[in-house]
Design a protein around this motif. Structure first.
Motif, PDB file in Angstrom:
ATOM      1  N   ILE A 201       0.577  -1.285   0.026  1.00 13.23           N
ATOM      2  CA  ILE A 201       0.226   0.123  -0.090  1.00 13.23           C
ATOM      3  C   ILE A 201       1.117   1.224  -0.030  1.00 13.23           C
ATOM      4  N   HIS A 202       0.706   2.089  -1.062  1.00 10.01           N
ATOM      5  CA  HIS A 202       1.453   3.383  -1.129  1.00 10.01           C
ATOM      6  C   HIS A 202       0.713   4.409  -1.483  1.00 10.01           C
ATOM      7  N   SER A 203       1.218   5.498  -0.920  1.00  4.85           N
ATOM      8  CA  SER A 203       0.889   6.896  -1.462  1.00  4.85           C
ATOM      9  C   SER A 203       2.373   7.695  -2.332  1.00  4.85           C
ATOM     10  N   ARG A 204       2.266   9.033  -2.473  1.00  6.77           N
ATOM     11  CA  ARG A 204       3.626   9.515  -2.753  1.00  6.77           C
ATOM     12  C   ARG A 204       4.748   9.436  -2.047  1.00  6.77           C
ATOM     13  N   ALA A 205       4.505   9.964  -0.860  1.00 15.04           N
ATOM     14  CA  ALA A 205       5.792   9.711   0.455  1.00 15.04           C
ATOM     15  C   ALA A 205       5.532   8.729   1.308  1.00 15.04           C
ATOM     16  N   SER A 206       4.069   8.045   1.191  1.00 12.27           N
ATOM     17  CA  SER A 206       3.750   6.997   2.067  1.00 12.27           C
ATOM     18  C   SER A 206       4.020   7.278   3.550  1.00 12.27           C
ATOM     19  N   LEU A 207       3.364   8.486   3.895  1.00 14.20           N
ATOM     20  CA  LEU A 207       3.418   8.706   5.598  1.00 14.20           C
ATOM     21  C   LEU A 207       2.208   9.052   5.892  1.00 14.20           C
ATOM     22  N   SER A 208       1.212   9.227   5.260  1.00 14.31           N
ATOM     23  CA  SER A 208      -0.254   9.663   5.638  1.00 14.31           C
ATOM     24  C   SER A 208      -1.238   8.931   4.996  1.00 14.31           C
ATOM     25  N   ARG A 209      -1.557   9.023   3.809  1.00 11.65           N
ATOM     26  CA  ARG A 209      -2.668   8.326   3.235  1.00 11.65           C
ATOM     27  C   ARG A 209      -2.553   7.016   3.260  1.00 11.65           C
ATOM     28  N   ASN A 210      -1.417   6.274   2.968  1.00 13.22           N
ATOM     29  CA  ASN A 210      -1.295   4.931   2.874  1.00 13.22           C
ATOM     30  C   ASN A 210      -1.305   4.479   4.246  1.00 13.22           C
ATOM     31  N   VAL A 211      -0.784   5.098   5.129  1.00 12.36           N
ATOM     32  CA  VAL A 211      -0.491   4.925   6.581  1.00 12.36           C
ATOM     33  C   VAL A 211      -2.059   4.424   7.246  1.00 12.36           C
ATOM     34  N   ALA A 229      -1.362   0.399  17.232  1.00 14.48           N
ATOM     35  CA  ALA A 229      -0.808   0.291  16.170  1.00 14.48           C
ATOM     36  C   ALA A 229       0.106   1.349  15.527  1.00 14.48           C
ATOM     37  N   VAL A 230      -0.079   2.647  15.883  1.00 11.45           N
ATOM     38  CA  VAL A 230       1.232   3.551  15.467  1.00 11.45           C
ATOM     39  C   VAL A 230       2.539   2.986  16.021  1.00 11.45           C
ATOM     40  N   ARG A 231       2.579   2.379  17.230  1.00 15.87           N
ATOM     41  CA  ARG A 231       3.993   1.924  17.902  1.00 15.87           C
ATOM     42  C   ARG A 231       4.273   0.821  17.366  1.00 15.87           C
ATOM     43  N   MET A 232       3.413  -0.122  16.754  1.00 14.99           N
ATOM     44  CA  MET A 232       3.689  -1.255  16.024  1.00 14.99           C
ATOM     45  C   MET A 232       4.496  -0.929  14.688  1.00 14.99           C
ATOM     46  N   MET A 233       3.768   0.078  13.944  1.00 15.79           N
ATOM     47  CA  MET A 233       4.142   0.405  12.576  1.00 15.79           C
ATOM     48  C   MET A 233       5.456   0.905  12.467  1.00 15.79           C
ATOM     49  N   ARG A 234       5.707   1.897  13.525  1.00 16.51           N
ATOM     50  CA  ARG A 234       6.772   2.740  13.593  1.00 16.51           C
ATOM     51  C   ARG A 234       7.991   2.178  13.629  1.00 16.51           C
ATOM     52  N   GLN A 235       7.839   0.706  14.397  1.00 12.53           N
ATOM     53  CA  GLN A 235       9.272  -0.212  14.576  1.00 12.53           C
ATOM     54  C   GLN A 235       9.747  -0.475  13.020  1.00 12.53           C
ATOM     55  N   LYS A 236       8.931  -0.458  12.023  1.00 13.13           N
ATOM     56  CA  LYS A 236       9.367  -0.770  10.653  1.00 13.13           C
ATOM     57  C   LYS A 236       9.430   0.335   9.694  1.00 13.13           C
ATOM     58  N   TRP A 237       8.586   1.355   9.986  1.00 12.78           N
ATOM     59  CA  TRP A 237       8.326   2.576   9.205  1.00 12.78           C
ATOM     60  C   TRP A 237       8.244   3.820  10.046  1.00 12.78           C
ATOM     61  N   ASP A 238       9.501   4.319  10.093  1.00 13.76           N
ATOM     62  CA  ASP A 238       9.527   5.603  10.941  1.00 13.76           C
ATOM     63  C   ASP A 238       8.624   6.676  10.540  1.00 13.76           C
ATOM     64  N   ALA A 239       8.350   6.831   9.255  1.00 10.49           N
ATOM     65  CA  ALA A 239       7.583   7.815   8.669  1.00 10.49           C
ATOM     66  C   ALA A 239       6.150   7.630   8.559  1.00 10.49           C
ATOM     67  N   THR A 240       5.592   7.394   9.872  1.00 12.59           N
ATOM     68  CA  THR A 240       4.096   7.004  10.218  1.00 12.59           C
ATOM     69  C   THR A 240       3.663   8.251  10.877  1.00 12.59           C
ATOM     70  N   TRP A 241       2.775   8.834   9.954  1.00  9.02           N
ATOM     71  CA  TRP A 241       2.332  10.345  10.302  1.00  9.02           C
ATOM     72  C   TRP A 241       1.105  10.747   9.667  1.00  9.02           C
ATOM     73  N   PRO A 242      -0.095   9.920  10.066  1.00  6.24           N
ATOM     74  CA  PRO A 242      -1.105  10.439   9.409  1.00  6.24           C
ATOM     75  C   PRO A 242      -1.625  11.903   9.791  1.00  6.24           C
ATOM     76  N   ASN A 243      -2.219  12.543   8.879  1.00  5.86           N
ATOM     77  CA  ASN A 243      -2.722  14.077   9.273  1.00  5.86           C
ATOM     78  C   ASN A 243      -3.623  13.794  10.352  1.00  5.86           C
ATOM     79  N   ASP A 244      -4.319  15.094  10.692  1.00  8.66           N
ATOM     80  CA  ASP A 244      -4.958  15.129  11.978  1.00  8.66           C
ATOM     81  C   ASP A 244      -6.487  14.580  11.613  1.00  8.66           C
TER      82      ASP A 244
END
Length: 262
Positions: A201-211, A229-244
């Protein structure tokens, strides 16, 4: 203040050539194990097929403040440099520039059979050829660029002043409703897993929409809160940052799952 952390390398299938037949056989073996009761809740196990167990009621329900404590308050830059990563077994993400050809995609995710493009306004849909299906999630915009620039600032008076000076953006320029597609994407992922394939699953930078979709899947299948879920994902993908906006939709999803098990 957000503490920088190096992106971890992909643990499986990221280097060398893999025998597709053997790899798929192994995947199906573990998949069968998962379908018959293997796996774990959020934080462990290689559960391939997501059967909803109902949300484990957290000690503290997710708020936007606790969500940002987990993601960090500073939005990563689009050139964050995280390599393609397997978040949980068989579910991958990557920046579009790392998977925009069949050659690149298969080098990163050898067993991929489904690509979900959540950033159709900035990511052209690619025909990857035989054996790889592409699904688009249309109408899910990111935040306007001025708001993204503010979110990338360090916390402090300057950021607060910059945020206060932002105009009221019209809805057509703002993040869309990802919530309406959560169950659709969950079903697509599970379907691929049942067939023994992998999903990216991707978007352009893959830090918000796909996440937001990956987090929703973890919440549904692992019994996780949004923060877990965020804590789990950040172990593998530090750019985990869905917008508000997306964070709010995940918080609503969490509340719905808790209510459904009450």
């Amino acid at each position: 203040m957000r503490r920088a952390r190096a992106c971890e390398p992909t643990p499986i299938g990221a280097s060398g050539q893999v025998s597709s037949a053997l790899a798929r056989q192994n995947k199906r073996h573990h998949q069968s194990w998962a379908i018959n009761g293997g796996g774990a809740h959020c934080g462990g196990g290689r559960r391939r097929v997501g059967r909803s167990r109902g949300l484990i009621t957290p000690r503290r329900r997710t708020t936007l403040a606790s969500f940002r404590e987990a993601t960090g308050s500073v939005r990563p830059r689009s050139g964050h440099g995280c390599p393609p990563a397997e978040i949980v077994w068989g579910l991958w993400t990557a920046r579009v520039e790392d998977v925009d050809t069949r050659l690149k995609l298969l080098a990163a995710v050898p067993l991929v059979s489904l690509v979900v493009n959540t950033g159709t306004d900035t990511c052209p849909t690619v025909d990857y050829g035989d054996g790889i299906r592409t699904v688009t999630i249309d109408g899910i915009l990111g935040d306007p660029e001025p708001l993204k620039r503010v979110d990338m600032m360090e916390e402090g008076p300057q950021k607060a002043a910059a945020r206060a000076a932002l105009p009221a953006f019209p809805p057509a320029q703002c993040a869309g409703d990802a919530r309406k597609d959560f169950e659709r994407v969950n079903g697509l992922i599970d379907g691929v897993f049942r067939e023994g394939g992998d999903c990216l699953i991707h978007s352009r930078a893959s830090l918000s929409r796909n996440v937001v979709f990956i987090l929703a899947y973890l919440m549904k299948t692992r019994g996780c809160s949004a923060v877990e879920a965020v804590r789990m994902m950040r172990q593998k993908w530090d750019a985990t940052w869905p917008n508000d906006t997306f964070a709010g939709q995940l918080i609503e999803y969490e509340a719905e799952m808790i209510a459904a098990t009450a």
